[in-house]
Motif scaffolding. Structure first.
Motif, short mmCIF file in Angstrom:
data_model
loop_
_atom_site.label_atom_id
_atom_site.label_comp_id
_atom_site.label_asym_id
_atom_site.label_seq_id
_atom_site.Cartn_x
_atom_site.Cartn_y
_atom_site.Cartn_z
N ALA A 98 4.21 -9.85 -4.01
CA ALA A 98 2.75 -9.81 -4.10
C ALA A 98 2.24 -10.65 -5.26
N ALA A 99 3.00 -10.71 -6.36
CA ALA A 99 2.60 -11.51 -7.51
C ALA A 99 2.51 -13.00 -7.16
N GLN A 100 3.27 -13.41 -6.15
CA GLN A 100 3.26 -14.81 -5.71
C GLN A 100 2.25 -15.07 -4.58
N GLY A 101 1.63 -14.02 -4.08
CA GLY A 101 0.72 -14.14 -2.94
C GLY A 101 -0.71 -14.49 -3.35
N ARG A 102 -1.57 -14.56 -2.38
CA ARG A 102 -2.97 -14.95 -2.58
C ARG A 102 -3.73 -14.06 -3.56
N PHE A 103 -3.35 -12.79 -3.64
CA PHE A 103 -4.08 -11.86 -4.51
C PHE A 103 -3.50 -11.80 -5.92
N GLY A 104 -2.36 -12.45 -6.15
CA GLY A 104 -1.78 -12.50 -7.48
C GLY A 104 -1.25 -11.16 -7.97
N GLY A 105 -0.97 -10.27 -7.05
CA GLY A 105 -0.42 -8.96 -7.42
C GLY A 105 -0.57 -7.97 -6.30
N LEU A 106 0.01 -6.82 -6.53
CA LEU A 106 -0.01 -5.73 -5.56
C LEU A 106 -1.45 -5.26 -5.31
N ILE A 107 -1.77 -5.01 -4.05
CA ILE A 107 -3.08 -4.44 -3.71
C ILE A 107 -2.88 -3.23 -2.80
N ALA A 108 -3.83 -2.31 -2.87
CA ALA A 108 -3.78 -1.11 -2.04
C ALA A 108 -4.16 -1.45 -0.60
N SER A 109 -3.62 -0.70 0.33
CA SER A 109 -4.02 -0.79 1.73
C SER A 109 -5.50 -0.42 1.86
N GLY A 110 -6.20 -1.09 2.75
CA GLY A 110 -7.58 -0.72 3.03
C GLY A 110 -7.68 0.71 3.52
N TRP A 111 -6.68 1.16 4.26
CA TRP A 111 -6.69 2.53 4.79
C TRP A 111 -6.51 3.53 3.65
N HIS A 112 -5.75 3.17 2.65
CA HIS A 112 -5.61 3.99 1.44
C HIS A 112 -6.97 4.08 0.74
N THR A 113 -7.65 2.95 0.64
CA THR A 113 -8.97 2.89 0.02
C THR A 113 -9.94 3.83 0.75
N CYS A 114 -9.89 3.82 2.07
CA CYS A 114 -10.74 4.75 2.85
C CYS A 114 -10.40 6.20 2.51
N GLY A 115 -9.12 6.49 2.38
CA GLY A 115 -8.70 7.85 2.04
C GLY A 115 -9.22 8.30 0.69
N ILE A 116 -9.25 7.38 -0.27
CA ILE A 116 -9.78 7.72 -1.60
C ILE A 116 -11.27 8.05 -1.49
#
Length: 149
Positions: A43-61
């Motif tokens: 994830a650190a090498q990906g477009r977001f530059g690091g780990l991101i939460a799942s959108g479904w996790h975000t909905c759960g929060i």
């Protein structure tokens, strides 16, 4: 909150909720095992530059925050769905999230007099004020239900 306490224009806010890396990894491993949610090095090498939460996790929060703040002790019993959902910015480990829910409409169903219908817009924000979740939900309330709390 009871259905009668909701009215168009009412704004409900809750939070903050602190997101941990362990939680992001646990949720994603169980429910959304894509590399940008489960592999910190990749994830650190990906477009977001690091780990991101799942959108479904975000909905759960968001659901947790609003269940505790607004739906606990209510006549709410179901939802027929969402009009839209969007994730304009990613949620990252370490984020502190707050939710704002704005009531758009409340009404009693003509075809079912004991059925209350609530349409509301949910917005979840990080500590920098960036919106990380936006959705419009419909919630159903059983107005014939007698609650003791």
């Amino acid at each position: 909150m009871r259905f009668a306490e909701f009215s168009a224009g009412l704004v409900i806010e809750a939070g903050p909720y602190h997101v941990t890396q362990a939680e992001v990894l646990q949720f994603a491993t169980a429910y959304d095992p894509q590399w940008f949610h489960t592999d910190p090095e990749a994830a650190a090498q990906g477009r977001f530059g690091g780990l991101i939460a799942s959108g479904w996790h975000t909905c759960g929060i968001a659901m947790r925050l609003l269940a505790d703040k607004a739906l606990k002790g209510s006549e709410s019993f179901a939802s027929p769905g969402l009009a839209y959902i969007k994730w304009p910015h990613p949620v990252r480990p370490g984020d502190d999230l707050t939710v704002r829910a704005t009531v758009l409409e409340t009404r009693v169903a003509r075809s079912q007099p004991g059925l209350g219908i609530l349409r509301w817009r949910w917005q979840l924000f990080n500590a920098q004020g960036a919106e990380v979740l936006g959705l419009e939900a419909t919630s159903l309330f059983d107005l014939s239900q007698q609650l003791s709390n």
